[in-house]
Each structure stands twice: as structure tokens, then as C-alpha cells.
Design a protein around this motif. Structure first.
Motif, PDB file in Angstrom:
ATOM      1  N   PHE A 191      -2.101 -10.232   4.111  1.00 52.79           N
ATOM      2  CA  PHE A 191      -2.360 -10.063   5.544  1.00 52.79           C
ATOM      3  C   PHE A 191      -2.713  -8.608   5.888  1.00 52.79           C
ATOM      4  O   PHE A 191      -3.764  -8.362   6.491  1.00 52.79           O
ATOM      5  N   PRO A 192      -1.891  -7.635   5.463  1.00 50.34           N
ATOM      6  CA  PRO A 192      -2.269  -6.246   5.776  1.00 50.34           C
ATOM      7  C   PRO A 192      -3.560  -5.811   5.074  1.00 50.34           C
ATOM      8  O   PRO A 192      -4.291  -4.961   5.591  1.00 50.34           O
ATOM      9  N   MET A 193      -3.867  -6.418   3.905  1.00 54.33           N
ATOM     10  CA  MET A 193      -5.165  -6.142   3.260  1.00 54.33           C
ATOM     11  C   MET A 193      -6.282  -6.547   4.220  1.00 54.33           C
ATOM     12  O   MET A 193      -7.285  -5.855   4.363  1.00 54.33           O
ATOM     13  N   TRP A 227     -10.527 -11.356  14.014  1.00 47.71           N
ATOM     14  CA  TRP A 227      -9.864 -11.888  12.812  1.00 47.71           C
ATOM     15  C   TRP A 227      -8.387 -12.180  13.106  1.00 47.71           C
ATOM     16  O   TRP A 227      -7.873 -13.249  12.790  1.00 47.71           O
ATOM     17  N   LEU A 228      -7.720 -11.194  13.732  1.00 48.00           N
ATOM     18  CA  LEU A 228      -6.291 -11.359  14.028  1.00 48.00           C
ATOM     19  C   LEU A 228      -6.053 -12.567  14.925  1.00 48.00           C
ATOM     20  O   LEU A 228      -5.106 -13.338  14.723  1.00 48.00           O
ATOM     21  N   LYS A 229      -6.953 -12.782  15.882  1.00 52.55           N
ATOM     22  CA  LYS A 229      -6.769 -13.888  16.825  1.00 52.55           C
ATOM     23  C   LYS A 229      -6.960 -15.239  16.156  1.00 52.55           C
ATOM     24  O   LYS A 229      -6.583 -16.275  16.714  1.00 52.55           O
ATOM     25  N   ALA A 230      -7.566 -15.257  15.003  1.00 50.59           N
ATOM     26  CA  ALA A 230      -7.702 -16.519  14.254  1.00 50.59           C
ATOM     27  C   ALA A 230      -6.559 -16.661  13.246  1.00 50.59           C
ATOM     28  O   ALA A 230      -5.976 -17.732  13.091  1.00 50.59           O
ATOM     29  N   VAL A 231      -6.259 -15.568  12.560  1.00 50.59           N
ATOM     30  CA  VAL A 231      -5.319 -15.641  11.441  1.00 50.59           C
ATOM     31  C   VAL A 231      -3.862 -15.725  11.901  1.00 50.59           C
ATOM     32  O   VAL A 231      -3.072 -16.502  11.347  1.00 50.59           O
ATOM     33  N   VAL A 232      -3.510 -14.947  12.907  1.00 54.29           N
ATOM     34  CA  VAL A 232      -2.100 -14.927  13.323  1.00 54.29           C
ATOM     35  C   VAL A 232      -1.652 -16.298  13.866  1.00 54.29           C
ATOM     36  O   VAL A 232      -0.626 -16.822  13.427  1.00 54.29           O
ATOM     37  N   PRO A 233      -2.419 -16.897  14.786  1.00 56.05           N
ATOM     38  CA  PRO A 233      -2.023 -18.246  15.234  1.00 56.05           C
ATOM     39  C   PRO A 233      -1.979 -19.259  14.083  1.00 56.05           C
ATOM     40  O   PRO A 233      -1.116 -20.139  14.062  1.00 56.05           O
ATOM     41  N   LEU A 234      -2.898 -19.140  13.127  1.00 54.75           N
ATOM     42  CA  LEU A 234      -2.861 -20.038  11.969  1.00 54.75           C
ATOM     43  C   LEU A 234      -1.534 -19.895  11.237  1.00 54.75           C
ATOM     44  O   LEU A 234      -0.843 -20.886  10.962  1.00 54.75           O
ATOM     45  N   GLU A 241       5.485 -16.206   8.040  1.00 55.61           N
ATOM     46  CA  GLU A 241       5.795 -14.953   8.718  1.00 55.61           C
ATOM     47  C   GLU A 241       4.723 -13.917   8.446  1.00 55.61           C
ATOM     48  O   GLU A 241       4.339 -13.698   7.291  1.00 55.61           O
ATOM     49  N   VAL A 242       4.233 -13.288   9.526  1.00 48.92           N
ATOM     50  CA  VAL A 242       3.326 -12.144   9.399  1.00 48.92           C
ATOM     51  C   VAL A 242       3.814 -11.064  10.349  1.00 48.92           C
ATOM     52  O   VAL A 242       4.415 -11.368  11.368  1.00 48.92           O
ATOM     53  N   PRO A 243       3.533  -9.794  10.030  1.00 54.99           N
ATOM     54  CA  PRO A 243       4.006  -8.702  10.888  1.00 54.99           C
ATOM     55  C   PRO A 243       3.107  -8.545  12.114  1.00 54.99           C
ATOM     56  O   PRO A 243       2.506  -7.495  12.321  1.00 54.99           O
ATOM     57  N   ALA A 244       2.992  -9.596  12.890  1.00 55.43           N
ATOM     58  CA  ALA A 244       2.185  -9.585  14.116  1.00 55.43           C
ATOM     59  C   ALA A 244       2.560 -10.821  14.911  1.00 55.43           C
ATOM     60  O   ALA A 244       3.092 -11.774  14.357  1.00 55.43           O
ATOM     61  N   VAL A 269       3.837  -4.362  -2.582  1.00 54.57           N
ATOM     62  CA  VAL A 269       4.376  -4.621  -1.246  1.00 54.57           C
ATOM     63  C   VAL A 269       3.942  -3.506  -0.297  1.00 54.57           C
ATOM     64  O   VAL A 269       3.690  -2.384  -0.716  1.00 54.57           O
ATOM     65  N   TRP A 270       3.846  -3.861   0.970  1.00 55.54           N
ATOM     66  CA  TRP A 270       3.515  -2.894   2.013  1.00 55.54           C
ATOM     67  C   TRP A 270       4.803  -2.293   2.540  1.00 55.54           C
ATOM     68  O   TRP A 270       5.766  -3.021   2.771  1.00 55.54           O
ATOM     69  N   LEU A 271       4.810  -0.979   2.736  1.00 55.53           N
ATOM     70  CA  LEU A 271       5.990  -0.293   3.245  1.00 55.53           C
ATOM     71  C   LEU A 271       5.761  -0.036   4.740  1.00 55.53           C
ATOM     72  O   LEU A 271       5.205   0.986   5.131  1.00 55.53           O
TER      73      LEU A 271
END
Lengths: 312, 78, 276
Positions: A191-193, A227-234, A241-244, A269-271
Motif C-alpha cells: 500500500f505505501p509503495m 488511486w487512494l479513493k479506489a484502493v482504500v474503500p476496496l 487494514e491500511v494506514p488510511a 516493513v514501513w516505519l
């Protein structure tokens, strides 16, 4: 060349003028276009080794067929992009077969290994969504005729990849168990990628030739938001879980971490508690991810020996 | 892709169904017509074409313009 | 090549025991070979000499896997479980050619599989097109249409490589290795599955007649590619070496697909996500 000045061409393309050949271009237009198509071609090309890494171990014959069909499309799209470059006078042979691997302009995500089926379908769901977001904007807005025509096929096929990814993410999440856990783990690092995929935020870019010459229509932040508006609701609908989070009333998405942030390459991992600057992001991108060389070389495996055989 | 020795560019034309116009749909690089046909059919498989044909790019003649896509940057045949 | 006209069979139960077994083995051999041949094509999606040929390899891989699926599914009528056939057999139960046991290292070797061995499989499929065993009929047409492009790909590349002396030598060396195994794949001349199937009207050819159909198809291409010597050598000399021939598994030697290949064709690594 130089039928127009940059300013004239900028005005003309904003009014709907379609560039069809080099005679219509200015040198800055040509440069910006070549850069854009190179990024596009390199991204499509490097998705192929990344996707094959997991596709070759697909759980069944059926799934291997659909995963391989996606790779075939990506190679076809890369081929189209490089062909467009060739028609702009670029030596695409050198570009493909002689360029140092670290000069390929694919996103950092395609320098990473894709380890299993869950990661593959998550990549289809997240990365191909990024590809569609970028390319459908180019398709709608580009002032370059040959690219606009080529993107009809590309858009159609990328949509198939996206559907494949989303359908499989859903399937694995609904089945629960190990498959679901693997999707969550994949999304954790992908996701952060994907958020980074769209590049620097608008307030860091003062001048944008791609927008001025109408090679695209939306800014980086606008694309990232799409992109976020498509991916986060999905992800939310799949219980991932996503950090958004998205605001159910406005549909706007808000990130829950300081973007951009540090990536621990060893543990993958993302810090989130370690925000970094965009200069540091660039540094990480330039240093490349672990698969960069192997992926580029895999595309070149037999080229040299066959070239020598045919030249003899 | 590109110019492995002895390859030339082939332009691909196709129509999806009867009564459709033959449209230019893409380009492949190939050393002979046999491979050009295979490459065209497999690379541009986004539709079930009623008809597809290929022709070498260097066979095209510009009619009214000097700069047309098929003649710009002609590919040297080795 | 001709088909003996007898009453047609609507299901495998109507076949005599020996014919049923011979047909099941033929279908399984085709399925196994196609499943693995698909892997071998797949391994060249990235490493082919040009992007276009990589794309062709990807398409051919998918074709072979699709054919494999269709063929495994036909074996249900013989009381076999396609799920088990596809996912749960050890290497020594695969009826696959020794040519396919491990990944192919050089492009000319892939072309040998493409032009020679793939064509042998097609000749056998063609012989089933008008079979008295009806369930196979409608499955073969699309399959053979796709195979036309495989043969054309092999031929196009053979012609191209044959244009230089080094190319021709590499081609000849690769083709020489694949000629014998491809010819043997049709089985021995004496009593065997080919004869049984032909006599029952299930397949249009005996081992020898199918071998001849194959030769008639590939020898002209070998000649076109300047490999006349190789063509004559195998055409004139029907004496094949059968010393390590395993008639039941239609292969030379007792091996099978190597560990990596086996894990991939069974989908071992992602088994927990098998949801077909």
C-alpha cells in the motif's frame, strides 16, 4: 522541427491541437514526451519479471493461465511504448539491452520480489490500479496522437488485470485462513509503495512540462488521490487494514502516517513513525530495490548469444 | 523488440467484423513474414479479429505529406 | 492415415478394456506433455531474444496449459479425477517425454521443442479429431487452430537462424537431440497402443503412420532451413534406438519432471490458495 515556439505549442495543445509527428514538436516537448513514454515502457516491462516470479508457482493451471496472460499484456504494452520511442528516433535497442539496470525508470515497487500468489493478486489490485490511474489520465488528455491511439488497447487490458486482482483479493479474504493473512501481509508493504508510485507532491514541483504540453491532465497529488479513493474503500470493504481511512460522507481519503516515511529494506516493513524527506526518498529509489538487476538481466538472457549467432 | 539483425518493421491492420474498416492497430518487428504473422496475432490479441493482415513498413509510400508516421525514422534493414 | 469406421462410442464405458486403457494413456500422455511443455515455453517469456518472441512464448504457454486442462478433464470419463491428476501425482507417474524433464537452457533447444515435439503432439491430436470416441471431437478444433501458430513460430525462427552458419549449426545440434525422442513418442511399430486405437476407429493412425505424418510435416521445414542432411538421416533410417524405452509412460528413461518442474505443475508452493 521548431515549427512553433514552446509558448505557441503550449497554447495550441491547450486549445486541442494534436501532435502527430516530430515536425509538430519543440525540443522541450519531445524531451518531456520521451521521458514520459520511457517511464511508461520501463514500468510495463519490469512488471513482467516481477509478476512471473509468482505466476510460475500459481496454485493451478487455470490461475497460471490468467496470471501469464497478464504478463503477456504487460510485455505487449512495453513493446508499444518502446515502439513509440523508436518512432521518435530513440535507440530502443540500447535502451533495452545496453542500459545499466539502475537506469530503468520503473517504480520502486517493481524492484521488489513478489513472493506468492497473494502478493501477486494484491499487486494486480494495487499496482495495476496505479497504472490505470496514470494511463487513463494520459489517454484522456494527451496531446500526442500516436500515444492516445495506442492507449485504447492498453487501458482495456489493464482493466482486466485490475479485475483479476480485486476478484482474487476478495476471494482470498472471504475464504479466510492463510490466504487472507497473506493478502493482509502483502497489502501491508504494497500500500505505501502505491502511495509513493505517483511521485513528489505538487508543492515540491514548481514547473511541469508534462502538464504544460498536455501530456497528462492531472497533477501527482490529484492522481494519488484518485488511486487512494479506489484502493482504500476496496481494502476497507475486504476488512483489510491500511494506514488510511475514507470519510463516508465526502469520499475523501486521509493517510494516517507521515508520508513519506522510512522503509526497512531488510524486514520489508514501513516505519510509520519515521517520516523522511523527499530527498531521502529519491536517494532510496536511486539506490534501487533488491531485484532490479536480476529482473533487468532476466529480460536480456538470450539476446546477446542470439545476436552474435545472427551476425556471424 | 527492436532490431535484432535482419529484422524489419511490419504494420498490422485488422477489422473486428465483416463490414468494418481495416484499421491500423499496431507494429511488430520480425525477420520474416512468418514470424510477423505470429507476432501480430499474439501481440494484438485484444479482440477476436475477423481479419488481420501485415505489411512491411518500408512498403508504404507517403502520398500528400513528407512526414508520416510510417516513413519517419525509417529502420535500416541489416 | 485413415480412420476405421465402426459404431461410435459415447462414453469410455463402451470401449473394450484394452482400447479404453490405451486411449486413457494417450490422453494422459498428451495432457502431461502439454502441461510441462507450457512450463518450458513459459520459461522463455522473459529471456527470449526479442520482446515479440517472449510474447509469443507466453501465448504458446497459455495455449498448452489450456489444452492440458481440456485433456485432463476428458479423463473424468475414464474414472480418473482431474484434480488428482493435476495436483497430486509423483514425478514417476507423469507420462511426459524425457525432452521436457528440466528447463531448456538455450533458445535453439526451445525451438526444437516448438517445431518438433509440439508438432508430434499435434499429429496425435489430429488423429483423434474424427474419432469414434465422440467426447473428444469438439475439443480438438480450437486446439489445432492454436497449434498452427506454434508451428509457424518454430518455422519462422528456424528459417531465421539458418541464415547464418553458426545459427544453422546451433539449430542442427538442438534438432538432432530432439529428433529421436519425438519420433519415438508415437510408440513402437509392433503391437501397441497405436495399433489398438487405430483398429477400434478411435485414432486415425498407427504408430508408424502417425510417425510418417509427422515426418511429412517437419522434414520440408528442415530442408527449407538447410538441414537436409538431418532430414535424410532420420527419414531414411527408421531404426530407432528403443533400448531405454518405457512403453507405458511413452518416454525414454525412468525419470520424470525434475523437482522444480513438478512443484510448479502441481502448484505446491501456493497450495493453500488452490480454489479452482
Amino acid at each position: 522541427m521548431a515549427r512553433f515556439t514552446d509558448e505557441e505549442l503550449m497554447r495550441k495543445v491547450q486549445e486541442g491541437f494534436i501532435v502527430e509527428s516530430e515536425a509538430d514538436m519543440t525540443e522541450s516537448y519531445r524531451k518531456a514526451l520521451i521521458n514520459q513514454i520511457t517511464v511508461q515502457g520501463d514500468t510495463e516491462l519490469m512488471s513482467a519479471p516481477a509478476y512471473w516470479m509468482a505466476s510460475k508457482d500459481a496454485p493451478s493451471t487455470n490461475t497460471m493461465v490468467s496470471a501469464t496472460a497478464i504478463i503477456q499484456d504487460e510485455l505487449g504494452h512495453a513493446n508499444i511504448a518502446y515502439r513509440l520511442l523508436q518512432d521518435l528516433g530513440v535507440d530502443t535497442d540500447a535502451l533495452l539491452y545496453d542500459r545499466p539496470p539502475n537506469k530503468f525508470k520503473n517504480p520502486f515497487g517493481f524492484d521488489q520480489p513478489i513472493a506468492n500468489w497473494a502478493e501477486l493478486v494484491s499487486a494486480h489490485g494495487l499496482y495495476d490500479r496505479a497504472g490505470i490511474t496514470l494511463l487513463s489520465d494520459v489517454h484522456r488528455h494527451t496531446s500526442y496522437g500516436p500515444l492516445k491511439r495506442a492507449l485504447v488497447k492498453v487501458g482495456m487490458e489493464e482493466n482486466f488485470h485490475l479485475r483479476h486482482g480485486e476478484a482474487w483479493m476478495k476471494k482470498l479474504c472471504e475464504a479466510g485462513g492463510e490466504g487472507r493473512d497473506l493478502v493482509q501481509r502483502a497489502v501491508d508493504w504494497m500500500f505505501p509503495m502505491g502511495v509513493e508510485w505517483f511521485g513528489m507532491p505538487d508543492d515540491r514541483k514548481h514547473h511541469n512540462a508534462q502538464l504544460d504540453f498536455k501530456l497528462k491532465g492531472m497533477t501527482n497529488d490529484q492522481l494519488r488521490n484518485t488511486w487512494l479513493k479506489a484502493v482504500v474503500p476496496l481494502c476497507e470493504s475486504l476488512g483489510l487494514e491500511v494506514p488510511a481511512h475514507s470519510d463516508p460522507d465526502t469520499g475523501e481519503v486521509e493517510l494516517e502516517y507521515g508520508f513519506p516515511c522510512e522503509w526497512d529494506a531488510d524486514d520489508r516493513v514501513w516505519l510509520y513513525d519515521q517520516p523522511i524527506t523527499w530527498d531521502q526518498v529519491w536517494e532510496r529509489w536511486r539506490a534501487r530495490g533488491p531485484m532490479n538487476e536480476e529482473f533487468v538481466n532476466s529480460v536480456r538472457r538470450s539476446r546477446g548469444s542470439i545476436e552474435r549467432m545472427l551476425a556471424a | 523488440m527492436g532490431h535484432l539483425s535482419g529484422e524489419r518493421l511490419y504494420e498490422i491492420f485488422a477489422r473486428q467484423k465483416r463490414a468494418d474498416r481495416l484499421e491500423h492497430i499496431g507494429t511488430v518487428s520480425a525477420p520474416n513474414p512468418e514470424l510477423a504473422r505470429v507476432y501480430a496475432w499474439k501481440t494484438y490479441d485484444e479482440a477476436t479479429w475477423f481479419e488481420m493482415v501485415v505489411a512491411p513498413r518500408d512498403a508504404f509510400c507517403a502520398v500528400n505529406r513528407d512526414e508520416v508516421p510510417f516513413t519517419l525514422h525509417p529502420v535500416e534493414t541489416v | 492415415m485413415s480412420l476405421v469406421r465402426t459404431d461410435s462410442f459415447k462414453s469410455a464405458d463402451e470401449l473394450s478394456n484394452p482400447v479404453r486403457e490405451a486411449l486413457a494413456a494417450t490422453l494422459l500422455s498428451l495432457a502431461d506433455n502439454k502441461r510441462i511443455l507450457g512450463m518450458r515455453y513459459g520459461e522463455w517469456i522473459l529471456g527470449a531474444p526479442t520482446l515479440e518472441s517472449g510474447i509469443a512464448c507466453s501465448a504458446m504457454a497459455q495455449d498448452e496449459w489450456g489444452h492440458g486442462r481440456i485433456l485432463y478433464a476428458t479423463l473424468k470419463d475414464f474414472g480418473l479425477d482431474p484434480g488428482v491428476l493435476e495436483h497430486d501425482r509423483p514425478a514417476e507417474e507423469y507420462l511426459s517425454s524425457e525432452l521436457l524433464d528440466s528447463a531448456v537452457e538455450e533458445w535453439p533447444d526451445l525451438l526444437a521443442l516448438n517445431l518438433l515435439f509440439d508438432a508430434a503432439l499435434s499429429v496425435q491430436v489430429e488423429a483423434l479429431t474424427n474419432s469414434n470416441y465422440e467426447p473428444i471431437h469438439f475439443k480438438t478444433r480450437k486446439l489445432l487452430e492454436e497449434e498452427r501458430f506454434h508451428f509457424e513460430h518454430g518455422r519462422g525462427w528456424a528459417l531465421r537462424l539458418s541464415e547464418t552458419a553458426t545459427g544453422r549449426e546451433a539449430l542442427e545440434a538442438a534438432f538432432r537431440k530432439a529428433m529421436g525422442p519425438s519420433l519415438r513418442w508415437f510408440g513402437r511399430s509392433e503391437a501397441g497402443f497405436g495399433q489398438l486405437l487405430q483398429a477400434a476407429g478411435v485414432s486415425a493412425g498407427t504408430a508408424d503412420s502417425l510417425r510418417q505424418v509427422w515426418l511429412d510435416r517437419v522434414v520440408p521445414v528442415l530442408a527449407e532451413a538447410g538441414l537436409e542432411e538431418l532430414a535424410t538421416e532420420f527419414e531414411a533410417n527408421a531404426e530407432l534406438d528403443w533400448s531405454d524405452w518405457d512403453a507405458d509412460r511413452r518416454r525414454g528413461g525412468s525419470g520424470g519432471p525434475d523437482a522444480e518442474t513438478l512443484a510448479r505443475i502441481r502448484g505446491d508452493k501456493n497450495r493453500s490458495m488452490l480454489m479452482d
